[in-house]
Write an enzyme that holds these catalytic residues in place. Structure first.
Site, PDB file in Angstrom:
ATOM      1  N   PRO A 148       0.778  -1.618  -0.310  1.00  0.00           N
ATOM      2  CA  PRO A 148      -0.114   0.585  -0.003  1.00  0.00           C
ATOM      3  C   PRO A 148       0.503   1.025  -0.458  1.00  0.00           C
ATOM      4  O   PRO A 148       1.089   1.494   1.348  1.00  0.00           O
ATOM      5  CB  PRO A 148      -0.795   0.092   1.149  1.00  0.00           C
ATOM      6  CG  PRO A 148      -0.064  -1.118   2.354  1.00  0.00           C
ATOM      7  CD  PRO A 148       0.890  -2.195   0.983  1.00  0.00           C
ATOM      8  N   GLU A 149       0.735   1.768  -1.040  1.00  0.00           N
ATOM      9  CA  GLU A 149       1.624   3.325  -0.897  1.00  0.00           C
ATOM     10  C   GLU A 149       0.764   3.895  -2.125  1.00  0.00           C
ATOM     11  O   GLU A 149      -0.644   3.045  -2.303  1.00  0.00           O
ATOM     12  CB  GLU A 149       2.890   3.490  -1.710  1.00  0.00           C
ATOM     13  CG  GLU A 149       3.493   2.304  -1.062  1.00  0.00           C
ATOM     14  CD  GLU A 149       5.361   2.324  -1.106  1.00  0.00           C
ATOM     15  OE1 GLU A 149       5.701   3.386  -2.000  1.00  0.00           O
ATOM     16  OE2 GLU A 149       6.107   1.928  -0.960  1.00  0.00           O
ATOM     17  N   LYS A 153      -1.943   7.865   2.127  1.00  0.00           N
ATOM     18  CA  LYS A 153      -1.956   6.588   2.603  1.00  0.00           C
ATOM     19  C   LYS A 153      -3.065   6.351   2.998  1.00  0.00           C
ATOM     20  O   LYS A 153      -3.709   5.503   2.969  1.00  0.00           O
ATOM     21  CB  LYS A 153      -0.996   6.108   3.195  1.00  0.00           C
ATOM     22  CG  LYS A 153       0.534   6.145   2.129  1.00  0.00           C
ATOM     23  CD  LYS A 153       1.718   5.133   3.320  1.00  0.00           C
ATOM     24  CE  LYS A 153       2.920   5.356   2.394  1.00  0.00           C
ATOM     25  NZ  LYS A 153       3.540   5.529   2.734  1.00  0.00           N
ATOM     26  N   ARG A 176      15.584   1.755   6.658  1.00  0.00           N
ATOM     27  CA  ARG A 176      14.885   1.524   5.252  1.00  0.00           C
ATOM     28  C   ARG A 176      15.778   1.025   4.730  1.00  0.00           C
ATOM     29  O   ARG A 176      16.556   1.920   4.047  1.00  0.00           O
ATOM     30  CB  ARG A 176      14.381   2.460   5.137  1.00  0.00           C
ATOM     31  CG  ARG A 176      13.259   2.980   5.792  1.00  0.00           C
ATOM     32  CD  ARG A 176      11.849   2.461   6.931  1.00  0.00           C
ATOM     33  NE  ARG A 176      11.693   0.856   6.290  1.00  0.00           N
ATOM     34  CZ  ARG A 176      10.186   1.770   5.947  1.00  0.00           C
ATOM     35  NH1 ARG A 176       9.489   2.851   5.637  1.00  0.00           N
ATOM     36  NH2 ARG A 176       9.638   0.753   5.222  1.00  0.00           N
TER      37      ARG A 176
END
Length: 268
Positions: free
Chosen positions: A2-3, A60, A256
Site C-alpha cells: 500500500p503506497e 495513504k 529503511r
DNA sequence: CCAATTGTTATTTA
DNA sequence: ATAAATAACAATTG
C-alpha cells in the site's frame, strides 16, 4: 503493497459499493491492533443500514463516508500488509479479515495480517479532525517547489531517503516510491536534504510529482509498471540499473532498506 | 533461532 | 526545544 497508487486502487475497489446500503457490519478480531482506539459499537451502529455515500484518498489515508449526507466517516489505513477486497455477499471470512460490510451484491472486506493498519470512525457533519489535518496531496496545487525547498531546509540533516518518507510533506510516498524518485532524479539517498543545490531541489520536486502522476495513471488503466522502472529490479540480488546496467547497491538508510545505482546517483 | 518485511508512532539520543 | 535515530507494535517467511 500500500503506497499512493495502491491505496487509490483499494479505494476504487470499495467504491463499487457506492449508493448501496450496508445491511450488516461484521467486526472480527475485536482485540485486533487495527482497532486500537476505535469505538467499535459506534462503528456498527453508525454504518448499519446506511448507504455508502462516497470515498476520498489523501496519501495513504482513505475515508469512506456513509449516510444520506455522508456524515458518518470511516477512516482506513492499510499499514504495511493491509488490503481491501470485494467478496461475495455471503462470503464467510479468513483469519485476518477484521471488518466486513455486507451489501446485497457484495461484501467489502478489510484484512491486515500484520495489523499495523488502522480503522477510525466519526459521526459528524463537519470534517473530522483526523481527516482535516492531512497535508495537501502531492498532485494538488498546494504541493509546490517552494514547499519542497522549505521542507528541505527545515529537515536539512535528514538523508533524502528519510525526507521522502515523511508523510507530513510527501503523503503517499513509501519505500519503493522513494527509491524510484531518487533514482530518476539522480540523487543519492544518503545525501542530506540541506545539501541540495536549487537545481537539485527542482529536480526532486518535479520527479516526485512525475512519479506520482505516472503511478496513478498506470493504476487507473490497470496496467503493470514498465520494466524501465527501478521497482522491478530493486529487490532481487544482482539487480542492474535499467538505465546504465550498473549493479544496484542496497543498504539501510534512515532505518529503511534502500536501493540505488552508484553510477547514476553518485555520493558526492 | 535469526533476519527481513512497500508503515507509523512513542521514546531516546544528540 | 528540535530533529534525527531507534524501538516497538504483530505476524509471517526464508
Amino acid at each position: 503493497m500500500p503506497e499512493l497508487a495502491e491505496v487509490e486502487r483499494s479505494r476504487r475497489l470499495w467504491d463499487a459499493g457506492r449508493g448501496a446500503k450496508v445491511l450488516e457490519v461484521v467486526l472480527r478480531n475485536r482485540k485486533s491492533h487495527v482497532f486500537r482506539g476505535t469505538d467499535l459499537p459506534s462503528v456498527a451502529r453508525g454504518i448499519t443500514g446506511q448507504p455508502l455515500f462516497g470515498s476520498e484518498v489523501v496519501g495513504k489515508q482513505m475515508v469512506f463516508r456513509f449516510g444520506k449526507r455522508g456524515q458518518r466517516w470511516l477512516g482506513l489505513h492499510l499499514g504495511m500488509t493491509g488490503e481491501l477486497r470485494i467478496e461475495a455477499p455471503t462470503y464467510p471470512f479468513l483469519k485476518y479479515d477484521h471488518l466486513i460490510l455486507r451489501q446485497s451484491k457484495r461484501s467489502l472486506v478489510f484484512a491486515d495480517t500484520r495489523q499495523f493498519g488502522r480503522v477510525l470512525f466519526a459521526e459528524t457533519d463537519t470534517v473530522p479532525n483526523w481527516w482535516a489535518k492531512l497535508p495537501p496531496s502531492i498532485l494538488s496545487k498546494e504541493f509546490t517547489r517552494s514547499a519542497v525547498a522549505e521542507f528541505c531546509y527545515r529537515r536539512k540533516g535528514s538523508p533524502l531517503k528519510g525526507l521522502l518518507l515523511m508523510q507530513e510533506r510527501f503523503p503517499g510516498i513509501g519505500n519503493w516510491m522513494a527509491d524510484e524518485i531518487l533514482w530518476r532524479a539522480r540523487l543519492n539517498p544518503q545525501r542530506l536534504a540541506g545539501s541540495l543545490s536549487p537545481a537539485e531541489v527542482t529536480a526532486l520536486y518535479r520527479t516526485t510529482r512525475n512519479v506520482c502522476n505516472k503511478a496513478m495513471q498506470i493504476v487507473g488503466e490497470d496496467r503493470d509498471f514498465p520494466n524501465t522502472w527501478l521497482i522491478h529490479h530493486r529487490w532481487t540480488d544482482g539487480g542492474k540499473c535499467p538505465r546504465c546496467h550498473t549493479s544496484l547497491v542496497r543498504a539501510l538508510i534512515s532505518g529503511r532498506r534502500t536501493c540505488w545505482c552508484p553510477q547514476c546517483q553518485p555520493a558526492r
